[in-house]
Motif scaffolding. Structure first.
Motif, PDB file in Angstrom:
ATOM      1  N   LEU A 132      41.299 -51.386  30.515  1.00  0.00           N
ATOM      2  CA  LEU A 132      40.786 -52.492  29.714  1.00  0.00           C
ATOM      3  C   LEU A 132      39.318 -52.270  29.340  1.00  0.00           C
ATOM      4  CD1 LEU A 132      42.438 -55.542  31.576  1.00  0.00           C
ATOM      5  CD2 LEU A 132      43.041 -54.595  29.338  1.00  0.00           C
ATOM      6  N   ALA A 133      38.527 -51.724  30.252  1.00  0.00           N
ATOM      7  CA  ALA A 133      37.114 -51.458  29.951  1.00  0.00           C
ATOM      8  C   ALA A 133      36.974 -50.415  28.837  1.00  0.00           C
ATOM      9  CB  ALA A 133      36.391 -50.994  31.217  1.00  0.00           C
ATOM     10  N   ARG A 134      37.809 -49.378  28.859  1.00  0.00           N
ATOM     11  CA  ARG A 134      37.754 -48.369  27.793  1.00  0.00           C
ATOM     12  C   ARG A 134      38.165 -48.966  26.453  1.00  0.00           C
ATOM     13  NH1 ARG A 134      39.595 -44.894  32.032  1.00  0.00           N
ATOM     14  NH2 ARG A 134      41.759 -45.283  31.461  1.00  0.00           N
ATOM     15  N   ASP A 135      39.207 -49.815  26.457  1.00  0.00           N
ATOM     16  CA  ASP A 135      39.599 -50.475  25.210  1.00  0.00           C
ATOM     17  C   ASP A 135      38.471 -51.350  24.666  1.00  0.00           C
ATOM     18  OD1 ASP A 135      42.002 -49.246  25.414  1.00  0.00           O
ATOM     19  OD2 ASP A 135      43.073 -50.985  26.247  1.00  0.00           O
ATOM     20  N   ARG A 136      37.771 -52.044  25.556  1.00  0.00           N
ATOM     21  CA  ARG A 136      36.656 -52.886  25.120  1.00  0.00           C
ATOM     22  C   ARG A 136      35.545 -52.032  24.501  1.00  0.00           C
ATOM     23  NH1 ARG A 136      31.784 -53.729  26.967  1.00  0.00           N
ATOM     24  NH2 ARG A 136      30.700 -55.713  26.599  1.00  0.00           N
ATOM     25  N   ASP A 137      35.203 -50.939  25.118  1.00  0.00           N
ATOM     26  CA  ASP A 137      34.141 -50.077  24.581  1.00  0.00           C
ATOM     27  C   ASP A 137      34.505 -49.537  23.201  1.00  0.00           C
ATOM     28  OD1 ASP A 137      32.680 -50.515  26.837  1.00  0.00           O
ATOM     29  OD2 ASP A 137      33.286 -48.652  27.842  1.00  0.00           O
ATOM     30  N   ARG A 138      35.735 -49.120  23.019  1.00  0.00           N
ATOM     31  CA  ARG A 138      36.156 -48.619  21.717  1.00  0.00           C
ATOM     32  C   ARG A 138      36.091 -49.706  20.656  1.00  0.00           C
ATOM     33  NH1 ARG A 138      39.885 -45.377  24.813  1.00  0.00           N
ATOM     34  NH2 ARG A 138      41.428 -47.052  24.746  1.00  0.00           N
ATOM     35  N   LEU A 139      36.510 -50.908  20.972  1.00  0.00           N
ATOM     36  CA  LEU A 139      36.472 -52.001  20.013  1.00  0.00           C
ATOM     37  C   LEU A 139      35.037 -52.340  19.618  1.00  0.00           C
ATOM     38  CD1 LEU A 139      37.867 -54.222  18.408  1.00  0.00           C
ATOM     39  CD2 LEU A 139      37.830 -55.651  20.482  1.00  0.00           C
ATOM     40  N   VAL A 140      34.136 -52.406  20.578  1.00  0.00           N
ATOM     41  CA  VAL A 140      32.731 -52.721  20.279  1.00  0.00           C
ATOM     42  C   VAL A 140      32.125 -51.647  19.381  1.00  0.00           C
ATOM     43  CG1 VAL A 140      30.434 -52.969  21.301  1.00  0.00           C
ATOM     44  CG2 VAL A 140      32.383 -54.120  22.349  1.00  0.00           C
ATOM     45  N   ALA A 141      32.420 -50.381  19.641  1.00  0.00           N
ATOM     46  CA  ALA A 141      31.876 -49.295  18.813  1.00  0.00           C
ATOM     47  C   ALA A 141      32.393 -49.381  17.385  1.00  0.00           C
ATOM     48  CB  ALA A 141      32.242 -47.945  19.434  1.00  0.00           C
ATOM     49  N   THR A 142      33.665 -49.691  17.215  1.00  0.00           N
ATOM     50  CA  THR A 142      34.231 -49.808  15.875  1.00  0.00           C
ATOM     51  C   THR A 142      33.613 -50.970  15.115  1.00  0.00           C
ATOM     52  OG1 THR A 142      36.302 -48.880  16.693  1.00  0.00           O
ATOM     53  CG2 THR A 142      36.379 -50.026  14.579  1.00  0.00           C
ATOM     54  N   LEU A 143      33.424 -52.109  15.793  1.00  0.00           N
ATOM     55  CA  LEU A 143      32.822 -53.271  15.136  1.00  0.00           C
ATOM     56  C   LEU A 143      31.379 -52.995  14.730  1.00  0.00           C
ATOM     57  CD1 LEU A 143      34.230 -56.136  17.390  1.00  0.00           C
ATOM     58  CD2 LEU A 143      34.969 -55.487  15.082  1.00  0.00           C
ATOM     59  N   ARG A 144      30.621 -52.309  15.563  1.00  0.00           N
ATOM     60  CA  ARG A 144      29.236 -51.984  15.209  1.00  0.00           C
ATOM     61  C   ARG A 144      29.164 -51.044  14.010  1.00  0.00           C
ATOM     62  NH1 ARG A 144      26.771 -50.912  21.282  1.00  0.00           N
ATOM     63  NH2 ARG A 144      26.562 -53.121  21.894  1.00  0.00           N
ATOM     64  N   ALA A 145      30.087 -50.078  13.958  1.00  0.00           N
ATOM     65  CA  ALA A 145      30.070 -49.136  12.830  1.00  0.00           C
ATOM     66  C   ALA A 145      30.462 -49.800  11.524  1.00  0.00           C
ATOM     67  CB  ALA A 145      31.016 -47.964  13.118  1.00  0.00           C
ATOM     68  N   ALA A 146      31.338 -50.797  11.588  1.00  0.00           N
ATOM     69  CA  ALA A 146      31.789 -51.464  10.367  1.00  0.00           C
ATOM     70  C   ALA A 146      30.864 -52.575   9.918  1.00  0.00           C
ATOM     71  CB  ALA A 146      33.195 -52.041  10.577  1.00  0.00           C
TER      72      ALA A 146
END
Length: 702
Positions: A53-67
């Motif tokens: 779950l922590a890895r999924d959260r990190d990936r989601l935050v990175a995608t949102l920041r890039a977009a």
């Protein structure tokens, strides 16, 4: 899970960390926790879920920041007390970064969408249907009805394009605009072809120009109404291209060139008013019109009337001068070619036209063209510090010189061409002095231009063979002298190579006439000059070539004088070999590599001739020379001259005495041989020792 090398693996105890005993109710052997194996597995499963779950959260935050869009700039400060700037919130701490962050997916490349394909095919089919309607339906329907139908369809397409433009349907807007422009062109062509309202009486050339102007005007008007449509200004630009050429009367060739140049100028001017997406189209159209004007102007200058030729020459020259002026406009400077290419093309094309205009005046015109080219080349070298001026003068001068010289050569005017080539020495010499980067090539041109002029003057009959050969070899001497003066510089080899080429050409030219004495003199002068250059520059290879040149010169002189004495050929060759071996003699190598070839060349042929064709003087000279060489080899302790001299002396003695052997009485022969054998037998040991000593003495020579 069972390991192939041991017992099944089990997670550690969640309390004390000791290895658990596995599944079952067994307690921990260390802390006594009941069912330690089961508890350890449950805890491990929960921990793995939390990590995922922590890895999924990190990936989601990175995608949102890039977009996310970039933040807006802060508002401008206002007068008053300065409030403390709020600190941005600190980014949330990542819980786990065990995997690399996924890269931001790139935006998909623009490509033709299915909607655009459908709209394009639809517009194409509509235009095709209009063409079929015009070509077929007029036999069934009246012209007025047919014109009304076509006009209605065209107006509908144009109006629908404007309607869709207001609703933001960009693809549909452009497709309908393209169909409307094409239908308007079809309407105008059909009106003339079908004779609507007597339009078939209008000349086709004039009606085509009127139709293009009508399409361009309608497109401009519609473009002002719907400014979002790109097709309308594009259709206006394309429709206006052939209008100037169509309005020129047939046969007015100079006016056609002027029309093409005017079209190119208008295309360049509208660059500053067009949309950025249409600017490349205008650039291509301007370049195409310029190429048409250049090719047409050159053709008119060479094949048209005198008035047209000079008119297009002036037009092309003016166009070449206008391009630098247009580049002063900042908005055009980036769209037009660079200053240097534009200057080169702007000078080369008028030069072709000028050569064609001058060509109609026969020899005077050809000479004027070539002379003007030489003057321009000289001026280019003088103003070389300015980057644009040489870029214009060099192509123009080169084209004029080449075309004028080619015309003189084709008509066999070699004398005038010789003067032009000789004049080419001036810019070449100036370039050699002022342009270090071009100095080697300029030196070659400065040396070969006089040599070429001499050959052309001889071909014309202005110079005799002897004088032409002497002048050519003087050019070679000057080249070798220049190479000696400029030793250890890039132009040294260029000057030496040009001098060698001039020597060869001069010698071949003189040899063709059978003047062997003159040829020998030329080779001798060139060889002496090359030898001097070799001594100054310390070039052993050049020294060897110079000596070979001198030897060949002596052979040519001897052959030209019908000299049959072998020594006239062998002794110069031997002297040349000995001269080449002087550096080796100073270094002290073995004699067979130094003076051995020279000694053999000097003595062996003469010894053979002295035995085969005996004469008292040759026999005396050969014996004296062989003895002198043998003694010199013995005194200097050099093996090659000693062996060659002794062998030549022995060969001559044996060869000269062998004819008299049968005349000696037999008893005397037997007595002499017997006494020799007795003497050899009695002193065998001593002679054997002496022979060994002599052999060792000869062998240890260098």
């Amino acid at each position: 899970m069972t390991s192939p090398n041991g017992p099944a693996w089990a997670p550690p105890c969640p309390v004390c960390g000791a290895p658990s005993t596995g599944a079952g109710p067994a307690p921990c052997p260390s802390c006594g926790l009941p069912a330690a194996g089961e508890a350890a597995r449950v805890v491990a499963r929960i921990g793995a879920t939390i990590d995922e779950l922590a890895r999924d959260r990190d990936r989601l935050v990175a995608t949102l920041r890039a977009a996310a869009a970039p933040p807006a700039p802060p508002p401008s400060p206002v007068p008053g007390p300065v409030a403390p700037a709020p600190q941005p919130p600190a980014p949330a701490r990542r819980l786990s970064i065990e995997e690399p962050l996924p890269a931001v997916p790139p935006s998909p490349a623009s490509r033709v969408s299915p909607q655009q394909v459908l709209l394009g095919l639809g517009a194409l089919l509509v235009v095709a249907a209009a063409l079929a309607f015009v070509a077929v339906a007029w036999t069934r329907l009246g012209l007025v009805f047919q014109a009304a139908v076509m006009g209605t369809v065209t107006a509908t397409a144009c109006g629908a394009s404007a309607w869709t433009a207001r609703r933001g349907l960009r693809a549909t807007e452009e497709a309908l605009a393209g169909a409307g422009a094409a239908l308007l062109a079809v309407d105008l062509g059909a009106a003339h072809a079908l004779g609507l309202w007597g339009l078939d009486g209008v000349p086709p050339r004039l009606w085509t120009a009127v139709s293009c102007l009508t399409v361009a005007g309608a497109a401009l008007a519609l473009g002002r109404l719907t400014r979002s449509t790109v097709t309308w200004p594009l259709a206006a630009l394309l429709a206006a291209q052939p209008v100037p050429l169509l309005l020129v009367p047939a046969g007015a060739e100079a006016a056609a060139v002027a029309a093409a140049l005017g079209t190119a100028l208008l295309d360049v001017i509208v660059l500053v008013r067009l949309r950025p997406v249409l600017a490349p189209v205008a650039q291509v159209l301007a370049g195409l019109a310029g190429v048409i004007a250049a090719l047409g102007g050159a053709a008119v200058a060479w094949a048209g009337t005198t008035v047209d030729a000079w008119t297009v020459t002036a037009l092309l020259g003016g166009a070449g001068a206008v391009v630098p002026l247009l580049r002063r406009e900042p908005r055009l400077a980036q769209r037009l070619p660079g200053a240097v290419p534009a200057a080169g093309a702007g000078a080369a094309v008028p030069a072709v036209a000028l050569a064609g205009s001058l060509a109609r005046y026969d020899v005077a015109g050809w000479t004027a063209a070539a002379a003007t080219g030489v003057v321009l080349l000289t001026a280019a070298v003088v103003v070389v510090r300015r980057p644009v001026a040489p870029a214009a003068l060099l192509p123009g001068g080169g084209v004029l010189t080449l075309l004028g010289g080619s015309l003189l050569a084709l008509e066999g005017r070699y004398g005038v061409l010789a003067l032009v080539v000789l004049a080419g020495t001036v810019p070449a010499a100036l370039a050699a002095v002022r342009l270090p980067g071009l100095r080697p090539r300029a030196v070659v041109a400065a040396l070969l231009c006089p040599a070429g002029a001499v050959l052309l003057a001889r071909e014309e009959g202005w110079l005799g063979t002897a004088v032409a050969g002497l002048l050519g070899v003087l050019v070679a001497v000057a080249g070798f002298a220049l190479a000696a003066v400029r030793a250890a510089t890039p132009e040294e080899r260029a000057a030496a190579g040009a001098a060698a080429l001039a020597t060869l050409v001069a010698a071949l030219t003189t040899a063709e006439s059978g003047a062997w004495g003159q040829t020998a003199l030329q080779l001798g002068l060139a060889g002496a000059a090359a030898g001097g250059y070799a001594l100054v520059a310390h070039r052993r290879d050049v020294a060897a070539l110079a000596v070979a040149d001198l030897v060949v010169a002596s052979w040519v002189a001897a052959a030209g004088a019908a000299v049959e004495t072998p020594e006239a050929y062998t002794l110069p060759a031997a002297a040349g070999l000995l001269l080449v071996a002087v550096p080796q003699l100073r270094a002290g190598p073995r004699s067979w590599a130094a003076e051995g070839p020279a000694a053999g060349t000097a003595l062996v042929p003469s010894a053979l001739v002295a035995v085969a064709e005996p004469s008292a003087l040759r026999l005396l000279l050969v014996v004296v020379a062989a003895a002198a060489v043998t003694v010199a080899g013995a005194l200097t302790h050099r093996q090659a001259p000693f062996v060659v001299g002794a062998a030549a002396l022995a060969f001559v003695v044996v060869g000269r005495l062998s004819p008299y052997a049968p005349l000696v009485p037999r008893w005397l022969t037997l007595a002499v041989v017997g006494l020799a054998l007795l003497l050899a037998g009695a002193t065998y040991e001593r002679r054997r020792q002496q022979a060994r000593e002599a052999f060792a003495w000869v062998v240890q020579m260098r």
